[in-house]
Design an enzyme around this catalytic site. Structure first.
Site, PDB file in Angstrom:
ATOM      1  N   GLU A 173     -12.659 -20.361   3.190  1.00 44.09           N
ATOM      2  CA  GLU A 173     -13.708 -21.310   2.839  1.00 44.09           C
ATOM      3  C   GLU A 173     -13.417 -22.673   3.454  1.00 44.09           C
ATOM      4  OE1 GLU A 173     -15.884 -23.389  -1.033  1.00 44.09           O
ATOM      5  OE2 GLU A 173     -13.973 -22.378  -1.287  1.00 44.09           O
ATOM      6  N   GLY A 204     -18.850 -17.968  -7.074  1.00 46.84           N
ATOM      7  CA  GLY A 204     -18.713 -18.461  -8.438  1.00 46.84           C
ATOM      8  C   GLY A 204     -17.277 -18.879  -8.730  1.00 46.84           C
ATOM      9  N   TYR A 205     -16.918 -20.085  -8.335  1.00 46.30           N
ATOM     10  CA  TYR A 205     -15.559 -20.598  -8.560  1.00 46.30           C
ATOM     11  C   TYR A 205     -15.565 -21.769  -9.543  1.00 46.30           C
ATOM     12  CZ  TYR A 205     -12.759 -18.036  -5.036  1.00 46.30           C
ATOM     13  OH  TYR A 205     -12.067 -17.089  -4.332  1.00 46.30           O
ATOM     14  N   GLU A 251      -8.454 -35.618  -1.355  1.00 51.12           N
ATOM     15  CA  GLU A 251      -7.192 -35.977  -1.990  1.00 51.12           C
ATOM     16  C   GLU A 251      -6.342 -34.744  -2.271  1.00 51.12           C
ATOM     17  OE1 GLU A 251     -10.109 -39.147  -2.413  1.00 51.12           O
ATOM     18  OE2 GLU A 251     -10.179 -37.017  -2.892  1.00 51.12           O
TER      19      GLU A 251
END
Length: 394
Positions: free
Chosen positions: A249, A132-133, A378
């Site tokens: 991640e 949950g970010y 980016e």
């Protein structure tokens, strides 16, 4: 060295004896992946056998301490195991955000009670986790998140929304960033907390992508009650945990750049364009593209192995995962562009095995999200420019 060679021989023998032949073949779809969890189901008997044997050996997480369900292997032994599994084409027995992301964060920041509670369950595939970010207005600028956790005795009441929550509709627990102090600078009022997705007030809604298939969800919290003891690390210092987890991640996502499921590109292309009298792919331009890609893929795999060695030795640059994430995801996009080119008109077929993401254009479209999720390309380039290259004005 003699001890390591003995370990290699014993490991090779054990893998030969215990890895079913079916688990040494390339995966054909995402459903071949075993994620574990409360409601997990094996897609085949060999998949169950392979998982259970590796779990009992502690090799779902070979380098974790044995007291937390791991194999207790040192850095060199773990590398040998990876090499021997790769040599025989053995699949990973368990895929898990708990292994790739939460586990390392708990090992570094969790207290002993949290480690003993969660790590063995991750290793045994008993709990499936989601992350949950991101929020609708907090993506690249993650520290702007507004999901709040308000104190209520020994608990927090959590309210807010997350988005792009991968597999949230299948997950058992969530590791989540929440705002515990809105009065301070945005990076300083965030906490990292764990809670059960079955808690009252948690709901999910799948997000359909252009590919017609998606692992992503919107996730909603409405007065979700969570014990304060579930905070990992220090209250209001969750950004430290979040940054550390993001390194893992991004390293995980970069793995899409290594050879994916199925056969090598040249073999797949030969199905459509055929081979010449010498057995070469019968399209010189496509042959050149695939050869260049194969070289880049091999180079990336070597760098990925080096990155693992450096990380385990505590010598890795904190921002190197951003470089890996950028290159790995761009490489995966190139792979699927070539597959589309190689397939000709057959690559436009859309309907086969839709639930498994089997149609080639669906997989091609899905790769577009690789360079967005976990931090856009980016943003990754900006991090590399600033923190690795130290470019002026970055």
């Amino acid at each position: 060295m003699s001890d390591l060679e003995t370990f290699r021989r014993e490991t090779r023998a054990w893998l030969e004896a215990n890895c079913p032949p079916e688990m040494r073949r390339p995966m054909t779809s995402e459903s071949d992946t075993y994620w574990g969890g409360r409601n997990a189901k094996f897609t085949s008997e060999p998949q169950r056998v392979w998982f259970e044997r590796m779990r009992d050996k502690g090799w779902t997480v070979p380098d974790w301490p044995k007291e937390y369900g791991g194999g207790g292997l040192d850095r060199a032994e773990h590398k040998v195991l990876r090499e021997e599994m790769a040599a025989m084409g053995a699949r990973a027995p368990l895929s898990s955000f708990g292994i790739w992301m939460l586990g390392p964060a708990l090992l570094k920041y969790g207290n002993e009670a949290q480690k003993k509670e969660h790590l063995p369950k991750i290793a045994a595939g008993l709990i499936r986790w989601c992350q949950g970010y991101s929020e609708p207005n907090a993506g690249s600028d993650l520290a702007s998140l507004q999901t709040r956790a308000e104190s209520d005795g020994d608990d927090y009441l959590i309210n807010g929304q997350k988005i792009w929550t991968s597999y949230a509709n299948y997950a058992d627990w969530i590791f989540c960033l929440v705002r515990t102090d809105p009065a301070v600078k945005k990076h300083d009022g965030i906490s990292f907390i764990l809670f059960d997705m079955a808690s009252k007030g948690v709901s999910t809604k799948p997000i359909l992508l252009i590919s017609g298939y998606s692992p992503f969800c919107e996730t909603f919290f409405d007065n979700v009650r969570v014990p304060k003891s579930h905070v990992v690390g220090t209250v209001n210092r969750g950004w430290d945990v979040a940054k550390y987890l993001l390194q893992h991640e991004r390293a995980m996502i970069s793995g899409t750049g290594e050879r994916g499921i199925g056969r090598p590109l040249g073999q797949v292309a030969a199905d459509s364009v055929g081979s010449d009298d010498s057995g070469r792919l019968d399209d010189a331009m496509l042959r050149g593209q695939i050869a260049t890609f194969d070289i880049d893929e091999a180079a990336f795999a070597a760098v990925a192995e080096r990155a693992i060695d450096l990380a385990k030795a505590g010598q890795s640059h904190p921002a190197f995962s951003s470089a890996m994430k950028y290159y790995g995801t761009e490489l995966n996009k190139r792979r699927h562009e070539i597959l589309m080119s190689a397939g000709g008109i057959d690559a436009l077929e859309w309907e086969s095995d839709r639930s498994r993401g089997g149609a080639r254009p669906r997989a091609w479209l899905r790769t577009k999200a690789n360079s967005i999720e976990g931090g856009t390309s980016e943003v990754m380039l900006g991090i590399v420019a600033k923190r690795i290259l130290d470019l002026p004005g970055a």
